[in-house]
Design an enzyme around this catalytic site. Structure first.
Site, mmCIF file in Angstrom:
data_model
loop_
_atom_site.group_PDB
_atom_site.id
_atom_site.type_symbol
_atom_site.label_atom_id
_atom_site.label_comp_id
_atom_site.label_asym_id
_atom_site.label_seq_id
_atom_site.Cartn_x
_atom_site.Cartn_y
_atom_site.Cartn_z
ATOM 1 N N ASP A 104 51.855 35.284 20.240
ATOM 2 C CA ASP A 104 50.918 35.441 21.373
ATOM 3 C C ASP A 104 49.791 36.423 21.058
ATOM 4 O OD1 ASP A 104 52.607 33.723 22.813
ATOM 5 O OD2 ASP A 104 53.789 35.397 23.587
ATOM 6 N N GLY A 121 56.547 19.831 29.932
ATOM 7 C CA GLY A 121 55.340 19.208 29.405
ATOM 8 C C GLY A 121 54.213 19.036 30.404
ATOM 9 N N SER A 122 54.121 19.918 31.400
ATOM 10 C CA SER A 122 53.025 19.726 32.356
ATOM 11 C C SER A 122 51.669 20.045 31.722
ATOM 12 C CB SER A 122 53.245 20.557 33.627
ATOM 13 O OG SER A 122 53.080 21.931 33.379
ATOM 14 N N ASN A 123 51.624 21.000 30.816
ATOM 15 C CA ASN A 123 50.350 21.249 30.107
ATOM 16 C C ASN A 123 50.020 20.100 29.164
ATOM 17 O OD1 ASN A 123 48.993 23.928 30.683
ATOM 18 N ND2 ASN A 123 51.155 24.520 30.583
ATOM 19 N N HIS A 135 49.348 30.599 26.995
ATOM 20 C CA HIS A 135 50.334 31.621 27.341
ATOM 21 C C HIS A 135 50.096 32.051 28.791
ATOM 22 C CE1 HIS A 135 53.217 34.785 26.671
ATOM 23 N NE2 HIS A 135 52.395 35.627 27.279
ATOM 24 N N ARG A 157 59.444 27.726 20.068
ATOM 25 C CA ARG A 157 59.907 28.000 18.713
ATOM 26 C C ARG A 157 58.966 28.995 18.053
ATOM 27 N NH1 ARG A 157 64.203 26.970 16.232
ATOM 28 N NH2 ARG A 157 63.230 26.344 14.279
ATOM 29 N N GLU A 211 46.380 26.891 34.383
ATOM 30 C CA GLU A 211 46.686 26.463 33.011
ATOM 31 C C GLU A 211 46.216 25.022 32.792
ATOM 32 O OE1 GLU A 211 50.612 27.229 31.406
ATOM 33 O OE2 GLU A 211 50.958 28.802 32.871
ATOM 34 N N LEU A 245 57.136 30.059 14.758
ATOM 35 C CA LEU A 245 56.663 29.194 13.673
ATOM 36 C C LEU A 245 56.761 29.914 12.335
ATOM 37 C CD1 LEU A 245 53.501 27.929 15.542
ATOM 38 C CD2 LEU A 245 55.637 26.671 15.196
HETATM 39 C C1 GRF Z 1 53.656 27.233 30.521
HETATM 40 O O1 GRF Z 1 53.691 28.227 31.491
HETATM 41 C C2 GRF Z 1 52.929 27.714 29.294
HETATM 42 O O2 GRF Z 1 51.921 28.625 29.587
HETATM 43 C C3 GRF Z 1 54.024 28.395 28.521
HETATM 44 O O3 GRF Z 1 55.165 27.621 28.736
HETATM 45 C C4 GRF Z 1 55.038 26.919 29.968
HETATM 46 C C5 GRF Z 1 55.214 25.482 29.634
HETATM 47 O O4 GRF Z 1 55.181 24.672 30.777
HETATM 48 N N1 GRF Z 1 53.659 28.524 27.138
HETATM 49 P P1 GRF Z 1 54.941 23.106 30.613
HETATM 50 O O5 GRF Z 1 56.064 22.587 29.694
HETATM 51 O O6 GRF Z 1 53.605 22.900 30.001
HETATM 52 O O7 GRF Z 1 55.057 22.543 31.980
#
Ligand code: GRF
Length: 208
Positions: free
Chosen positions: A149, A17-19, A113, A95, A178, A97
């Site tokens: 994607d 969940g870093s994004n 992505h 997942r 990202e 969808l």
């Molecule tokens: C990220 O590299 C994102 O681009 C991809 O999955 C990864 C998720 O990382 N879809 P995080 O869980 O957001 O850290």
């Protein structure tokens, strides 16, 4: 969109969940046009859930195991509707969808992505870029459509591939981008979309 109204965003995660954290942190800024109103995970012990909960964001976790895809997506959609979500951000949501879910959120669901789409759809993007001898790599925020994607690209950020890189060093370099790109691209989409076509489903205070 009135300056004081923030669009309600739901984030779907499966892991770290870093994004998601980057989206939540950006939402804390006054000029951000969205708030994160729910975080949903198909992995009940996804580490990202705790980050959201610690910040007072409602979370909903439900394992997909043993549930048919379309049924599972209906449950997720129900949680999004209950939270009066207007935009969905996929953030490491591992997942596929169902078509009904994709249709329901068409134009209002985004994904990040880790490649410069249309190159390297799918998994293992960093290693595949290295194996192909690329000199540049990056990440893409796109609208989600039925094909994996593949939706319209909203924004991209590029990084160099440096001598000595392995998939971990490259992934880290891309991840920094990202975290910058995703909140900015989502905010831009919301500003654009809401200006043209305010979401019909919004319940404003006093109408509830
Ligand atoms: C990220 O590299 C994102 O681009 C991809 O999955 C990864 C998720 O990382 N879809 P995080 O869980 O957001 O850290």
């Amino acid at each position: 969109m009135p300056a004081d109204r923030k669009a309600r965003v739901g984030i779907l995660i499966s892991g770290r969940g870093s994004n998601m954290a980057a989206l939540i942190d950006a939402a804390g800024r006054e000029d951000c046009p969205y708030e994160v109103a729910i975080v949903i995970s198909n992995v009940p012990d996804a580490p990202g859930l705790a980050y959201a909960a610690d910040r007072g964001i409602p979370t909903f976790a439900l394992s997909h195991k043993g549930v048919k895809r379309a049924e599972f997506d209906l449950l997720v959609d129900g949680a999004l509707r209950d939270a009066r979500i207007e935009y969905v951000a996929l953030a490491g949501y591992m997942r596929l969808l169902s078509p009904g879910f994709v249709d329901r959120w068409a134009g209002r669901m985004v994904n990040i992505h880790p490649s410069l789409l249309p190159a390297y759809k799918g998994l293992d993007t960093h290693q595949r870029a290295l194996d192909a001898g690329e000199t540049r790599h990056g990440c893409t925020v796109h609208l989600v459509t039925a094909e994996l994607d593949d939706g319209p690209i909203l924004a991209q950020a590029e990084v160099p591939i440096l001598p000595g890189d392995d998939s971990a060093t490259l992934a880290n370099r891309v991840l920094v981008e990202e975290h910058r790109l995703y909140p900015a691209a989502l905010a831009a989409l919301i500003r654009r979309t809401d200006a043209v076509q305010p979401p019909a489903a919004i319940i404003t205070p006093g109408q509830e």
